[in-house]
Design a protein around this motif. Structure first.
Motif, PDB file in Angstrom:
ATOM      1  N   ARG A  34      53.371 -26.616  34.162  1.00  0.00           N
ATOM      2  CA  ARG A  34      54.427 -27.534  33.734  1.00  0.00           C
ATOM      3  C   ARG A  34      55.011 -28.239  34.950  1.00  0.00           C
ATOM      4  N   GLY A  35      55.696 -29.365  34.685  1.00  0.00           N
ATOM      5  CA  GLY A  35      56.297 -30.125  35.769  1.00  0.00           C
ATOM      6  C   GLY A  35      57.572 -30.808  35.323  1.00  0.00           C
ATOM      7  N   GLU A  36      58.465 -31.037  36.268  1.00  0.00           N
ATOM      8  CA  GLU A  36      59.722 -31.721  36.016  1.00  0.00           C
ATOM      9  C   GLU A  36      60.061 -32.526  37.260  1.00  0.00           C
ATOM     10  N   ASN A  37      59.981 -33.830  37.157  1.00  0.00           N
ATOM     11  CA  ASN A  37      60.213 -34.737  38.272  1.00  0.00           C
ATOM     12  C   ASN A  37      59.304 -34.370  39.444  1.00  0.00           C
ATOM     13  N   ALA A  38      59.848 -33.882  40.566  1.00  0.00           N
ATOM     14  CA  ALA A  38      59.024 -33.581  41.734  1.00  0.00           C
ATOM     15  C   ALA A  38      58.668 -32.102  41.853  1.00  0.00           C
ATOM     16  N   GLU A  39      59.002 -31.308  40.861  1.00  0.00           N
ATOM     17  CA  GLU A  39      58.690 -29.883  40.887  1.00  0.00           C
ATOM     18  C   GLU A  39      57.609 -29.558  39.860  1.00  0.00           C
ATOM     19  N   VAL A  40      56.694 -28.655  40.241  1.00  0.00           N
ATOM     20  CA  VAL A  40      55.679 -28.163  39.311  1.00  0.00           C
ATOM     21  C   VAL A  40      55.583 -26.651  39.428  1.00  0.00           C
ATOM     22  N   TRP A  41      55.093 -26.029  38.376  1.00  0.00           N
ATOM     23  CA  TRP A  41      54.872 -24.595  38.355  1.00  0.00           C
ATOM     24  C   TRP A  41      53.432 -24.344  37.938  1.00  0.00           C
ATOM     25  N   ASP A  42      52.752 -23.438  38.644  1.00  0.00           N
ATOM     26  CA  ASP A  42      51.356 -23.176  38.302  1.00  0.00           C
ATOM     27  C   ASP A  42      51.261 -22.149  37.183  1.00  0.00           C
ATOM     28  N   CYS A  43      50.037 -21.841  36.798  1.00  0.00           N
ATOM     29  CA  CYS A  43      49.817 -20.962  35.649  1.00  0.00           C
ATOM     30  C   CYS A  43      50.215 -19.518  35.924  1.00  0.00           C
ATOM     31  N   ASP A  44      50.518 -19.198  37.194  1.00  0.00           N
ATOM     32  CA  ASP A  44      51.040 -17.876  37.531  1.00  0.00           C
ATOM     33  C   ASP A  44      52.551 -17.893  37.731  1.00  0.00           C
ATOM     34  N   GLY A  45      53.177 -19.056  37.468  1.00  0.00           N
ATOM     35  CA  GLY A  45      54.624 -19.152  37.543  1.00  0.00           C
ATOM     36  C   GLY A  45      55.188 -19.529  38.900  1.00  0.00           C
ATOM     37  N   LYS A  46      54.329 -19.825  39.889  1.00  0.00           N
ATOM     38  CA  LYS A  46      54.824 -20.189  41.215  1.00  0.00           C
ATOM     39  C   LYS A  46      55.299 -21.627  41.224  1.00  0.00           C
ATOM     40  N   ARG A  47      56.426 -21.883  41.871  1.00  0.00           N
ATOM     41  CA  ARG A  47      57.018 -23.209  41.944  1.00  0.00           C
ATOM     42  C   ARG A  47      56.576 -23.927  43.219  1.00  0.00           C
ATOM     43  N   TYR A  48      56.298 -25.240  43.096  1.00  0.00           N
ATOM     44  CA  TYR A  48      55.911 -26.083  44.225  1.00  0.00           C
ATOM     45  C   TYR A  48      56.702 -27.386  44.189  1.00  0.00           C
ATOM     46  N   LEU A  49      56.895 -27.981  45.359  1.00  0.00           N
ATOM     47  CA  LEU A  49      57.297 -29.381  45.446  1.00  0.00           C
ATOM     48  C   LEU A  49      56.023 -30.223  45.452  1.00  0.00           C
ATOM     49  N   ASP A  50      55.971 -31.203  44.571  1.00  0.00           N
ATOM     50  CA  ASP A  50      54.744 -31.982  44.365  1.00  0.00           C
ATOM     51  C   ASP A  50      54.831 -33.298  45.136  1.00  0.00           C
ATOM     52  N   PHE A  51      54.196 -33.324  46.317  1.00  0.00           N
ATOM     53  CA  PHE A  51      54.094 -34.545  47.101  1.00  0.00           C
ATOM     54  C   PHE A  51      52.707 -35.177  46.941  1.00  0.00           C
ATOM     55  N   VAL A  52      51.998 -34.780  45.887  1.00  0.00           N
ATOM     56  CA  VAL A  52      50.715 -35.387  45.522  1.00  0.00           C
ATOM     57  C   VAL A  52      50.917 -36.395  44.393  1.00  0.00           C
ATOM     58  N   GLY A  53      51.685 -35.998  43.398  1.00  0.00           N
ATOM     59  CA  GLY A  53      52.055 -36.923  42.330  1.00  0.00           C
ATOM     60  C   GLY A  53      50.881 -37.561  41.613  1.00  0.00           C
ATOM     61  N   GLY A  54      49.841 -36.755  41.353  1.00  0.00           N
ATOM     62  CA  GLY A  54      48.671 -37.335  40.694  1.00  0.00           C
ATOM     63  C   GLY A  54      48.008 -38.389  41.543  1.00  0.00           C
ATOM     64  N   ILE A  55      48.091 -38.270  42.873  1.00  0.00           N
ATOM     65  CA  ILE A  55      47.645 -39.268  43.853  1.00  0.00           C
ATOM     66  C   ILE A  55      48.304 -40.613  43.551  1.00  0.00           C
ATOM     67  N   GLY A  56      49.614 -40.592  43.476  1.00  0.00           N
ATOM     68  CA  GLY A  56      50.373 -41.824  43.355  1.00  0.00           C
ATOM     69  C   GLY A  56      50.670 -42.275  41.950  1.00  0.00           C
ATOM     70  N   VAL A  57      50.228 -41.520  40.955  1.00  0.00           N
ATOM     71  CA  VAL A  57      50.471 -41.910  39.565  1.00  0.00           C
ATOM     72  C   VAL A  57      51.934 -41.714  39.181  1.00  0.00           C
ATOM     73  N   LEU A  58      52.504 -40.602  39.596  1.00  0.00           N
ATOM     74  CA  LEU A  58      53.814 -40.183  39.089  1.00  0.00           C
ATOM     75  C   LEU A  58      54.940 -40.776  39.927  1.00  0.00           C
ATOM     76  N   THR A  59      54.981 -42.098  39.966  1.00  0.00           N
ATOM     77  CA  THR A  59      56.019 -42.803  40.706  1.00  0.00           C
ATOM     78  C   THR A  59      57.408 -42.386  40.238  1.00  0.00           C
ATOM     79  N   LEU A  60      57.545 -42.106  38.944  1.00  0.00           N
ATOM     80  CA  LEU A  60      58.823 -41.688  38.370  1.00  0.00           C
ATOM     81  C   LEU A  60      58.863 -40.192  38.095  1.00  0.00           C
ATOM     82  N   GLY A  61      57.907 -39.456  38.621  1.00  0.00           N
ATOM     83  CA  GLY A  61      57.916 -38.012  38.477  1.00  0.00           C
ATOM     84  C   GLY A  61      57.304 -37.531  37.177  1.00  0.00           C
ATOM     85  N   HIS A  62      57.221 -36.228  37.063  1.00  0.00           N
ATOM     86  CA  HIS A  62      56.705 -35.594  35.845  1.00  0.00           C
ATOM     87  C   HIS A  62      57.725 -35.741  34.719  1.00  0.00           C
ATOM     88  N   ARG A  63      57.277 -36.239  33.593  1.00  0.00           N
ATOM     89  CA  ARG A  63      58.061 -36.263  32.364  1.00  0.00           C
ATOM     90  C   ARG A  63      59.396 -36.994  32.527  1.00  0.00           C
TER      91      ARG A  63
END
Length: 433
Positions: A34-63
């Motif tokens: 799952r993802g929310e703006n610039a944060e994502v969580w993997d399938c094991d529940g670990k949280r990351y800051l997403d500076f990949v953004g779908g390689i530039g797709v998510l200009t406005l972030g996740h969801r």
């Protein structure tokens, strides 16, 4: 189902190896849940800051809330209609906006597609149809897609072209003028003159294709003067100027389109990534006469301009207007610049090379003790950052450039968090030889 002693990530890695083509390389072995703006969580529940953004797709972030509102409303009406057979208003809502906002001189028309590569393919078709010519000028280090025709434009062999043999079209590559390449505007223009003298006359060329800021090439940008010189060259010889804004468009550089920094109007703007807010959508917008060069039925595609993706784009347009995203991109870009400069002052900071880019489309190099590109240090940074909850994206001719593709909507405290982590990792990078 995975065994209790095997993580969900490990299980998915195994499944990927078994059923996904090995020709598809993934940068990070992180499977998003799952993802929310610039944060994502993997399938094991670990949280990351997403500076990949779908390689530039998510200009406005996740969801993004406005995007999701438009998509949800469209899902309640209908999910698909092939525009070639049965048109729909969401498609026209997008083309209306593009006609008003794309830097095209005079009346503009558009075609919607599924991907940037597909949009570029159609731009090439229109350039050929309009000029009656076939040859194209492209640039070293450019990336325009992985389809057969766009591979001809892409200015890099490995891994994209290796082993494929002759590619379609007559494409001639010119050095890209920028400080990082050591190629001046005069050098690049002289290379074009040489091309016209010894390879083919100008009247053989349909188009010049250029990224105002290269994406895969490592956020290298050409000068406004060079863009203006290309505009004059195309006008002089009856060629089409195609601006590839697939990665640089939709606010990434602090303007809606990067070419606006040069004050130049291309004949066709090719865009994708940020236009769809995370949904598969791309477009090409151009001068009316160029976009009308093919007979009815010559353009189209079954899923091109899917109504749900078009609704997402409408949400993107609303958000840009309501939330003043362009102004925020410039503030974010300055914050990136300040952080990158600060990294150089920290212990181990001599591993940080030049900063690149415009606005919030920023990148920085990893170098060795002599200032030469260090892909080893970049790979170490990617791994250590990921282990500590930060996802970064590599790029550049020598695979030593970190491009920053966080959403333009990222909270500034999360930007500070990301660079604080990078700063702590610098001594470990300095130990890499």
């Amino acid at each position: 189902m995975p065994r209790d002693d095997i993580s969900a990530t490990s299980s998915l890695i195994t499944r990927q190896k078994q059923s996904v083509s090995s020709g598809i390389r993934t940068v990070h072995p992180v499977y998003l849940d799952r993802g929310e703006n610039a944060e994502v969580w993997d399938c094991d529940g670990k949280r990351y800051l997403d500076f990949v953004g779908g390689i530039g797709v998510l200009t406005l972030g996740h969801r993004h809330p406005t995007v999701m509102e438009e998509v949800t409303a469209q899902l309640g009406r209908f999910t698909h209609s092939c525009f070639n057979a049965l048109p729909h208003e969401p498609y026209i809502a997008v083309t209306d906006w593009l006609a008003q906002h794309c830097p095209i001189e005079g009346p503009a028309k558009s075609m919607l597609t599924n991907s940037g590569a597909e949009a570029m393919e159609n731009a090439l078709k229109l350039a050929r149809a309009f000029t009656g010519r076939s040859a194209v000028i492209a640039f070293d280090g450019g990336f325009h897609g992985r389809t057969m025709a766009t591979l001809s434009l892409t200015g890099k062999v490995a891994p994209y072209k290796a082993g494929l043999g002759t590619l379609p079209g007559s494409v001639h590559h010119i050095p890209y003028p920028c400080p990082e390449s050591g190629v001046s505007d005069a050098d690049a223009l002289a290379a074009i003159d040489r091309l016209f003298k010894i390879v083919a006359e100008p009247q053989s060329f349909a188009a010049v294709v250029i990224e105002p800021v290269q994406g895969e090439g490592g956020f290298r940008s050409c000068s406004p003067a060079f863009m203006n010189a290309l505009r004059q060259l195309c006008d002089r010889h009856g060629m089409i100027l195609i601006a590839d804004e697939i990665q640089s468009g939709f606010g990434r550089t602090g303007k809606m389109f990067a070419i606006e920094h040069a004050g130049v109007c291309p004949d066709i703007v090719v865009m994708g990534k940020g236009i769809g807010g995370g949904f598969p959508l791309a477009a090409l917008t151009g001068a009316d006469d160029v976009m009308s060069a093919m007979a009815p039925g010559g353009l189209g595609g079954t899923y091109s301009g899917n109504p749900v993706a078009c609704a997402a784009a409408r949400g993107v347009f609303r958000a840009f207007a309501d939330d003043n995203i362009l102004a925020r991109a410039n503030v974010l870009g300055q914050r990136y610049c300040d952080h990158i400069e600060k990294l150089r002052t920290l212990p181990g900071g001599d591993v940080i090379g030049r900063m690149r880019g415009i606005g919030a489309m920023r990148a920085f190099e990893l170098v060795d003790g002599d200032g030469a590109p260090s892909p080893k240090r970049l790979q170490t940074l990617l791994q250590l950052a990921r282990q500590n909850g930060l996802l970064l994206m590599p790029s550049g001719e020598y695979a030593n450039v970190v491009r920053l593709l966080a959403p333009l909507t990222i909270p500034f405290d999360q930007v500070d968090e990301a660079f604080s982590l990078i700063g702590r990792l610098l001594p470990a990078l300095a130990d890499v030889q």
